[in-house]
Design a protein around this motif. Structure first.
Motif, PDB file in Angstrom:
ATOM      1  N   GLU A 150      54.730  33.152  43.535  1.00 22.49           N
ATOM      2  CA  GLU A 150      53.602  33.555  42.695  1.00 22.49           C
ATOM      3  C   GLU A 150      53.901  33.411  41.215  1.00 22.49           C
ATOM      4  O   GLU A 150      52.988  33.302  40.401  1.00 22.49           O
ATOM      5  N   GLU A 151      55.176  33.394  40.847  1.00 19.79           N
ATOM      6  CA  GLU A 151      55.541  33.233  39.450  1.00 19.79           C
ATOM      7  C   GLU A 151      55.637  31.754  39.052  1.00 19.79           C
ATOM      8  O   GLU A 151      55.687  31.440  37.872  1.00 19.79           O
ATOM      9  N   MET A 152      55.697  30.892  40.023  1.00 19.07           N
ATOM     10  CA  MET A 152      55.881  29.468  39.746  1.00 19.07           C
ATOM     11  C   MET A 152      54.566  28.685  39.755  1.00 19.07           C
ATOM     12  O   MET A 152      54.509  27.569  39.274  1.00 19.07           O
ATOM     13  N   ILE A 153      53.525  29.277  40.313  1.00 21.04           N
ATOM     14  CA  ILE A 153      52.264  28.561  40.478  1.00 21.04           C
ATOM     15  C   ILE A 153      51.399  28.715  39.233  1.00 21.04           C
ATOM     16  O   ILE A 153      51.072  29.824  38.823  1.00 21.04           O
ATOM     17  N   VAL A 154      51.065  27.600  38.641  1.00 16.08           N
ATOM     18  CA  VAL A 154      50.123  27.560  37.529  1.00 16.08           C
ATOM     19  C   VAL A 154      49.074  26.515  37.902  1.00 16.08           C
ATOM     20  O   VAL A 154      49.402  25.347  38.116  1.00 16.08           O
ATOM     21  N   PRO A 155      47.822  26.948  38.036  1.00 13.31           N
ATOM     22  CA  PRO A 155      46.779  25.994  38.432  1.00 13.31           C
ATOM     23  C   PRO A 155      46.745  24.775  37.513  1.00 13.31           C
ATOM     24  O   PRO A 155      46.914  24.887  36.301  1.00 13.31           O
ATOM     25  N   LYS A 156      46.533  23.626  38.120  1.00 18.46           N
ATOM     26  CA  LYS A 156      46.473  22.371  37.365  1.00 18.46           C
ATOM     27  C   LYS A 156      45.061  22.058  36.868  1.00 18.46           C
ATOM     28  O   LYS A 156      44.866  21.129  36.106  1.00 18.46           O
ATOM     29  N   ASN A 157      44.109  22.834  37.320  1.00 18.86           N
ATOM     30  CA  ASN A 157      42.725  22.635  36.891  1.00 18.86           C
ATOM     31  C   ASN A 157      42.655  22.810  35.373  1.00 18.86           C
ATOM     32  O   ASN A 157      43.066  23.840  34.834  1.00 18.86           O
ATOM     33  N   PRO A 158      42.140  21.809  34.654  1.00 15.29           N
ATOM     34  CA  PRO A 158      42.105  21.886  33.192  1.00 15.29           C
ATOM     35  C   PRO A 158      41.267  23.053  32.667  1.00 15.29           C
ATOM     36  O   PRO A 158      41.456  23.498  31.538  1.00 15.29           O
ATOM     37  N   GLU A 159      40.377  23.590  33.472  1.00 16.43           N
ATOM     38  CA  GLU A 159      39.543  24.701  33.034  1.00 16.43           C
ATOM     39  C   GLU A 159      40.278  26.043  33.084  1.00 16.43           C
ATOM     40  O   GLU A 159      39.804  27.027  32.512  1.00 16.43           O
ATOM     41  N   TYR A 160      41.424  26.094  33.751  1.00 17.61           N
ATOM     42  CA  TYR A 160      42.152  27.349  33.939  1.00 17.61           C
ATOM     43  C   TYR A 160      42.520  27.998  32.607  1.00 17.61           C
ATOM     44  O   TYR A 160      42.241  29.168  32.370  1.00 17.61           O
ATOM     45  N   ARG A 161      43.146  27.245  31.736  1.00 23.21           N
ATOM     46  CA  ARG A 161      43.573  27.785  30.435  1.00 23.21           C
ATOM     47  C   ARG A 161      42.360  28.175  29.590  1.00 23.21           C
ATOM     48  O   ARG A 161      42.343  29.226  28.956  1.00 23.21           O
ATOM     49  N   THR A 162      41.333  27.338  29.597  1.00 25.85           N
ATOM     50  CA  THR A 162      40.111  27.630  28.845  1.00 25.85           C
ATOM     51  C   THR A 162      39.479  28.926  29.341  1.00 25.85           C
ATOM     52  O   THR A 162      39.074  29.780  28.540  1.00 25.85           O
ATOM     53  N   LEU A 163      39.411  29.074  30.655  1.00 23.65           N
ATOM     54  CA  LEU A 163      38.834  30.274  31.246  1.00 23.65           C
ATOM     55  C   LEU A 163      39.617  31.523  30.842  1.00 23.65           C
ATOM     56  O   LEU A 163      39.036  32.539  30.451  1.00 23.65           O
ATOM     57  N   ASN A 164      40.926  31.441  30.886  1.00 25.06           N
ATOM     58  CA  ASN A 164      41.745  32.590  30.494  1.00 25.06           C
ATOM     59  C   ASN A 164      41.616  32.907  29.006  1.00 25.06           C
ATOM     60  O   ASN A 164      41.640  34.077  28.618  1.00 25.06           O
TER      61      ASN A 164
ATOM     62  N   ILE B 246      41.488  44.805  39.410  1.00 25.82           N
ATOM     63  CA  ILE B 246      41.082  43.442  39.765  1.00 25.82           C
ATOM     64  C   ILE B 246      42.321  42.564  39.939  1.00 25.82           C
ATOM     65  O   ILE B 246      42.410  41.770  40.876  1.00 25.82           O
ATOM     66  N   GLY B 247      43.293  42.715  39.055  1.00 28.97           N
ATOM     67  CA  GLY B 247      44.537  41.954  39.160  1.00 28.97           C
ATOM     68  C   GLY B 247      45.285  42.261  40.443  1.00 28.97           C
ATOM     69  O   GLY B 247      45.793  41.347  41.103  1.00 28.97           O
ATOM     70  N   ARG B 248      45.354  43.536  40.798  1.00 28.12           N
ATOM     71  CA  ARG B 248      46.029  43.910  42.046  1.00 28.12           C
ATOM     72  C   ARG B 248      45.307  43.335  43.254  1.00 28.12           C
ATOM     73  O   ARG B 248      45.943  42.825  44.179  1.00 28.12           O
ATOM     74  N   SER B 249      43.982  43.405  43.234  1.00 29.03           N
ATOM     75  CA  SER B 249      43.187  42.853  44.329  1.00 29.03           C
ATOM     76  C   SER B 249      43.401  41.348  44.443  1.00 29.03           C
ATOM     77  O   SER B 249      43.600  40.806  45.536  1.00 29.03           O
ATOM     78  N   SER B 250      43.376  40.678  43.311  1.00 29.77           N
ATOM     79  CA  SER B 250      43.585  39.226  43.283  1.00 29.77           C
ATOM     80  C   SER B 250      44.971  38.863  43.798  1.00 29.77           C
ATOM     81  O   SER B 250      45.142  37.875  44.532  1.00 29.77           O
ATOM     82  N   SER B 251      45.967  39.658  43.430  1.00 28.14           N
ATOM     83  CA  SER B 251      47.333  39.417  43.887  1.00 28.14           C
ATOM     84  C   SER B 251      47.442  39.560  45.402  1.00 28.14           C
ATOM     85  O   SER B 251      48.096  38.755  46.073  1.00 28.14           O
ATOM     86  N   MET B 252      46.787  40.578  45.950  1.00 32.76           N
ATOM     87  CA  MET B 252      46.791  40.765  47.406  1.00 32.76           C
ATOM     88  C   MET B 252      46.140  39.585  48.106  1.00 32.76           C
ATOM     89  O   MET B 252      46.642  39.086  49.116  1.00 32.76           O
ATOM     90  N   TYR B 253      45.020  39.131  47.556  1.00 35.55           N
ATOM     91  CA  TYR B 253      44.321  37.984  48.126  1.00 35.55           C
ATOM     92  C   TYR B 253      45.197  36.733  48.061  1.00 35.55           C
ATOM     93  O   TYR B 253      45.334  36.005  49.049  1.00 35.55           O
ATOM     94  N   SER B 254      45.825  36.508  46.909  1.00 39.15           N
ATOM     95  CA  SER B 254      46.689  35.337  46.738  1.00 39.15           C
ATOM     96  C   SER B 254      47.857  35.367  47.716  1.00 39.15           C
ATOM     97  O   SER B 254      48.261  34.337  48.251  1.00 39.15           O
TER      98      SER B 254
END
Length: 90
Positions: free
Chosen positions: A16-30, A59-67
């Motif tokens: 989970e610490e190594m995965i960074v989405p490659k979708n170009p919109e990811y950084r913009t969204l954040n 929300i972060g905890r929920s997202s982490s559980m889902y991931s």
């Protein structure tokens, strides 16, 4: 450093610490999320902002559980595909 399974077991590998989405919109969204949080922070009282931060944490905890579940499911599917491929070998 041991083999891959040992590294995973001892917590040396944390996918989970190594995965960074490659979708170009990811950084913009954040970036948009950060800007929105700053605008909210300027408009709300300290107590209200604390509630917003707590909500973001939930929300972060929920997202982490889902991931985590998605990772486990994908891993199991990969193992099943490998097993099937080897079972079909003659």
């Amino acid at each position: 450093m041991g083999n891959l399974l040992e590294q995973l077991y001892f917590g040396e590998i944390r996918p989970e610490e190594m995965i960074v989405p490659k979708n170009p919109e990811y950084r913009t969204l954040n970036n948009e999320i950060s800007k929105s949080k700053e605008q909210i922070k300027m408009r709300l009282s300290e107590d209200d902002m604390e509630l917003v931060e707590e909500t973001f944490d939930l929300i972060g905890r929920s997202s982490s559980m889902y991931s985590t579940e998605v990772f486990i499911y994908g891993f199991k599917m990969g193992i099943l595909m490998i097993t099937e491929a080897f079972a079909d070998r003659k």
